[in-house]
Design a protein around this motif. Structure first.
Motif, mmCIF file in Angstrom:
data_model
loop_
_atom_site.group_PDB
_atom_site.id
_atom_site.type_symbol
_atom_site.label_atom_id
_atom_site.label_comp_id
_atom_site.label_asym_id
_atom_site.label_seq_id
_atom_site.Cartn_x
_atom_site.Cartn_y
_atom_site.Cartn_z
ATOM 1 N N ASN A 52 92.875 -36.009 9.527
ATOM 2 C CA ASN A 52 91.416 -36.015 9.733
ATOM 3 C C ASN A 52 91.034 -36.498 11.141
ATOM 4 O O ASN A 52 90.109 -37.281 11.322
ATOM 5 C CB ASN A 52 90.723 -36.878 8.681
ATOM 6 N N LYS A 90 80.087 -33.017 16.267
ATOM 7 C CA LYS A 90 80.196 -34.306 15.581
ATOM 8 C C LYS A 90 80.566 -35.410 16.558
ATOM 9 O O LYS A 90 80.079 -36.533 16.461
ATOM 10 C CB LYS A 90 81.250 -34.231 14.474
ATOM 11 N N LYS A 350 88.777 -27.869 2.823
ATOM 12 C CA LYS A 350 88.022 -28.318 1.647
ATOM 13 C C LYS A 350 88.267 -29.808 1.388
ATOM 14 O O LYS A 350 87.336 -30.566 1.092
ATOM 15 C CB LYS A 350 88.426 -27.507 0.416
ATOM 16 N N THR A 353 86.428 -31.747 3.923
ATOM 17 C CA THR A 353 84.995 -31.783 3.592
ATOM 18 C C THR A 353 84.719 -32.837 2.522
ATOM 19 O O THR A 353 83.753 -33.603 2.617
ATOM 20 C CB THR A 353 84.523 -30.399 3.093
ATOM 21 N N LEU A 354 85.602 -32.873 1.510
ATOM 22 C CA LEU A 354 85.445 -33.873 0.444
ATOM 23 C C LEU A 354 85.606 -35.283 0.988
ATOM 24 O O LEU A 354 84.858 -36.200 0.625
ATOM 25 C CB LEU A 354 86.477 -33.614 -0.669
ATOM 26 N N LYS A 355 86.614 -35.440 1.885
ATOM 27 C CA LYS A 355 86.825 -36.752 2.514
ATOM 28 C C LYS A 355 85.598 -37.166 3.323
ATOM 29 O O LYS A 355 85.147 -38.310 3.269
ATOM 30 C CB LYS A 355 88.051 -36.706 3.433
ATOM 31 N N ASP A 356 85.076 -36.188 4.097
ATOM 32 C CA ASP A 356 83.899 -36.469 4.923
ATOM 33 C C ASP A 356 82.703 -36.853 4.065
ATOM 34 O O ASP A 356 81.938 -37.762 4.410
ATOM 35 C CB ASP A 356 83.553 -35.258 5.800
ATOM 36 N N GLU A 357 82.547 -36.130 2.930
ATOM 37 C CA GLU A 357 81.447 -36.443 2.019
ATOM 38 C C GLU A 357 81.618 -37.848 1.438
ATOM 39 O O GLU A 357 80.650 -38.614 1.314
ATOM 40 C CB GLU A 357 81.387 -35.414 0.888
ATOM 41 N N LEU A 358 82.880 -38.160 1.081
ATOM 42 C CA LEU A 358 83.171 -39.481 0.523
ATOM 43 C C LEU A 358 82.894 -40.569 1.555
ATOM 44 O O LEU A 358 82.271 -41.587 1.247
ATOM 45 C CB LEU A 358 84.634 -39.544 0.082
ATOM 46 N N SER A 360 80.929 -40.247 4.110
ATOM 47 C CA SER A 360 79.488 -40.257 4.347
ATOM 48 C C SER A 360 78.763 -41.066 3.280
ATOM 49 O O SER A 360 77.875 -41.872 3.586
ATOM 50 C CB SER A 360 78.960 -38.818 4.369
ATOM 51 N N LYS A 361 79.171 -40.847 2.009
ATOM 52 C CA LYS A 361 78.548 -41.599 0.910
ATOM 53 C C LYS A 361 78.864 -43.090 1.029
ATOM 54 O O LYS A 361 78.006 -43.942 0.798
ATOM 55 C CB LYS A 361 79.046 -41.066 -0.432
ATOM 56 N N THR A 364 76.846 -44.406 3.786
ATOM 57 C CA THR A 364 75.450 -44.526 3.336
ATOM 58 C C THR A 364 75.270 -45.797 2.506
ATOM 59 O O THR A 364 74.307 -46.546 2.686
ATOM 60 C CB THR A 364 75.042 -43.293 2.509
#
Length: 605
Positions: A52, A90, A350, A353-358, A360-361, A364
């Motif tokens: 990543n 980014k 994919k 993307t999931l790692k980035d979402e995780l 990001s969450k 947050t």
């Protein structure tokens, strides 16, 4: 016989095309990058995706896009340039964003996506930090916008050539000259087109593949101008160079180009020789796309001549070698390998993307948590500040209350003195006393709301007070006030109503009990940067005074002393001035008390 040949030809179409040649035709047009380069880039990309590393991901997407662009696959190049742009965006890497956005515009222009190309050329110009680079991109945007007006378009191309030369971008200068050549062909000016292609060759000398492409374009211009021999000379030289370098793919293409030129020159024998040589070499090297192309040209010629026998011989030869051809076609293997690898890349994307979402969450949540903590901290600080403010206000009120508490005591003593004068029929003294008293009271009222007053005013106020007491106890004491010459009486501040109670104690509890006339000293000194106030009397002293006092007087004196201590404590808390005081009794044979009050030199409040 003709029916039989048609059946054979139909079988050829059904067998040959579904087994990969139709698909391979698109691959040949796109021409996948050499396996070694593709493997290296995809391997690096996979590693970057696994760890990543956004910077490395962007670089490898760009490398992959460059490979596809160099080999004519604009659609794939566009796809990976967009991915690279996402990574660079980014990371906010402006130079990389500018470069990739320009490359993206080129791929879109090559696919006739003119609106998108114009937009991206403009974006590249807008985000560029270099003025020349901005101008180059805006010129390209206008060049694409005015593609229907070759004359206008030529101005933008010429401007870019000059700008790119100044930037020392040889590869882009070569590309700009190619654009100029294409523009000249639109204007039917073949001489300028050839000249522009030759100029492009000068700047593309370090790019062999680009040189070959440009020379082929020059040959095409000669051919279109019926200068077939010149075109043949160029292709023959390119063929000889390819043979020397053992560049088999280029050999096949040059043989095919020569065949086309010989057909145009109406020399079919030479054309057939070139085509057969291209066919045999393509078959030998396992290039099914070029086998198909050469075979189709040969069959087309034999059919036009009605030579079914030669056509059948070619078919038979092809079918005999078909399995071997498919198995040895490395381009098909490479394409399939990349297809599998690309599938893995998609899976890694994919997962990323999931790692980035995780992440990001998680970020947050962390930001929310930090925000909540910060909010609570601010609330806590607000409460602390409010409490501190209330506490400070309470201290100020307490200080003011203690200061005002001294006033009734002083007023009572003063009125008591007036009463004594009246009872003794000393009307003149009573009037004089009341006049001085009213003047003193006015000054005290004016300063009653102040914690600190100027030393000059304090001395004046204390003089008036001592004068009043002296008027009453004229036969008991005299007094003197001494101020250090180094003290600026008009700029130094001292605490209000701190000294007066000690003067009062010295008079009422020490000097007035003497059988003889005593003396009271009030000194203001500057010692080591501090103001030292000394109140010295030669009265009866603390011990004897305590013996003579009534219980009521002891309470009053104790309250006065505590009042002073409390006020000094509050002043120290509120203003951080470190004020101190001490009372000591003189040692025998002398009698009396010494009060010493010390506070820092205060020049402003």
């Amino acid at each position: 016989m003709r029916l039989y040949s048609v059946l054979i030809y139909s079988s050829f179409i059904l067998l040959f095309f579904p087994l990969g040649i139709t698909a391979q035709d698109s691959i040949s047009k796109k021409k996948a990058a050499p396996a070694s380069k593709m493997k290296v880039v995809t391997k690096d990309l996979k590693k970057a995706l696994e760890v990543n590393d956004e910077g490395q991901i962007g670089q490898n997407y760009e490398r992959l896009a460059n490979e596809f662009l160099n080999n004519g696959d604009n659609a794939k190049a566009e796809e990976y340039y967009k991915k690279a742009l996402e990574s660079y965006t980014k990371l906010n890497r402006v130079e990389d964003k500018t470069r990739v956005t320009r490359s993206l515009a080129k791929t879109q222009e090559n696919q006739n996506k003119f609106k998108s190309a114009i937009k991206n050329y403009e974006v590249a110009g807008a985000i560029s930090k270099d003025d020349r680079e901005e101008k180059i991109n805006l010129n390209d945007a206008n060049r694409v916008r005015t593609r229907a007006a070759p004359v206008t378009q030529a101005d933008y191309v010429e401007s870019n050539i000059e700008l790119l030369k100044k930037e020392n971008k040889a590869e882009e200068v070569a590309a700009a000259y190619v654009q100029k050549a294409e523009n000249s062909l639109q204007q039917k000016n073949k001489e300028v087109a050839i000249e522009s292609y030759k100029n492009a060759l000068t700047y593309a000398k370090d790019k062999p593949e680009t040189v070959i492409k440009i020379k082929n374009e020059i040959a095409k211009v000669y051919a279109s101008d019926n200068q077939i021999d010149k075109a043949i000379v160029i292709n023959e030289k390119l063929l000889a160079e390819a043979e020397t370098k053992q560049d088999f793919n280029n050999q096949i293409k040059q043989l095919q180009s020569l065949a086309s030129l010989y057909f145009k020159k109406e020399e079919p024998k030479k054309a057939l020789l070139s085509l057969k040589e291209a066919y045999d070499l393509a078959s030998e090297k396992g290039n099914s796309a070029e086998v198909k192309k050469s075979l189709s040209a040969l069959v087309k010629y034999y059919k036009s001549e009605g030579n079914e026998k030669e056509s059948m011989a070619l078919y038979e030869q092809f079918f005999q070698n078909f399995d071997k051809l498919i198995q040895s076609d490395t381009s098909l293997i490479d394409a399939k390998t990349f297809q599998i690898t690309e599938g893995k890349i998609r899976q890694l994307e994919k997962e990323k993307t999931l790692k980035d979402e995780l992440i990001s969450k998680k970020n947050t949540f962390n930001y929310f948590l930090l925000g909540s903590i910060l909010l609570l901290l601010l609330l806590f600080l607000f409460i602390v500040k409010a409490l501190y403010s209330i506490k400070t206000k309470n201290k100020e009120i307490a200080l003011q209350s203690l200061r005002r508490e001294m006033n009734p005591h002083f007023i009572f003593n003063s009125l008591n003195s007036v009463n004594q004068f009246i009872s003794e029929n000393k009307e003149l003294e009573a009037n004089k006393y009341l006049t001085s008293y009213s003047n003193l009271m006015r000054n005290m009222m004016e300063n009653s709301n102040k914690d600190f007053i100027i030393l000059d005013k304090e001395i004046e106020q204390l003089k008036k007070y001592l004068a009043l007491e002296h008027l009453r106890f004229a036969d008991k004491f005299d007094f003197e006030i001494i101020a250090d010459k180094e003290l600026d009486l008009e700029s130094v501040f001292i605490p209000n109503m701190i000294i007066q109670p000690h003067l009062e104690n010295a008079i009422w509890h020490g000097l007035r009990y003497l059988d003889k006339k005593g003396f009271l000293y009030l000194k203001f000194q500057l010692v080591d940067g501090k103001v030292v106030v000394v109140i010295e009397d030669n009265g009866i002293g603390l011990t004897k005074s305590q013996e003579l006092k009534t219980s009521n007087q002891k309470v009053h004196e104790s309250r006065g002393l505590n009042n002073t201590k409390e006020r000094i404590g509050l002043l120290n808390e509120l203003y951080k001035k470190n004020i101190s005081f001490q009372i000591k009794e003189k040692t025998l044979p002398e009698s009396g008390t010494i009060v010493e009050i010390v506070f820092p030199l205060i020049d402003k409040i």
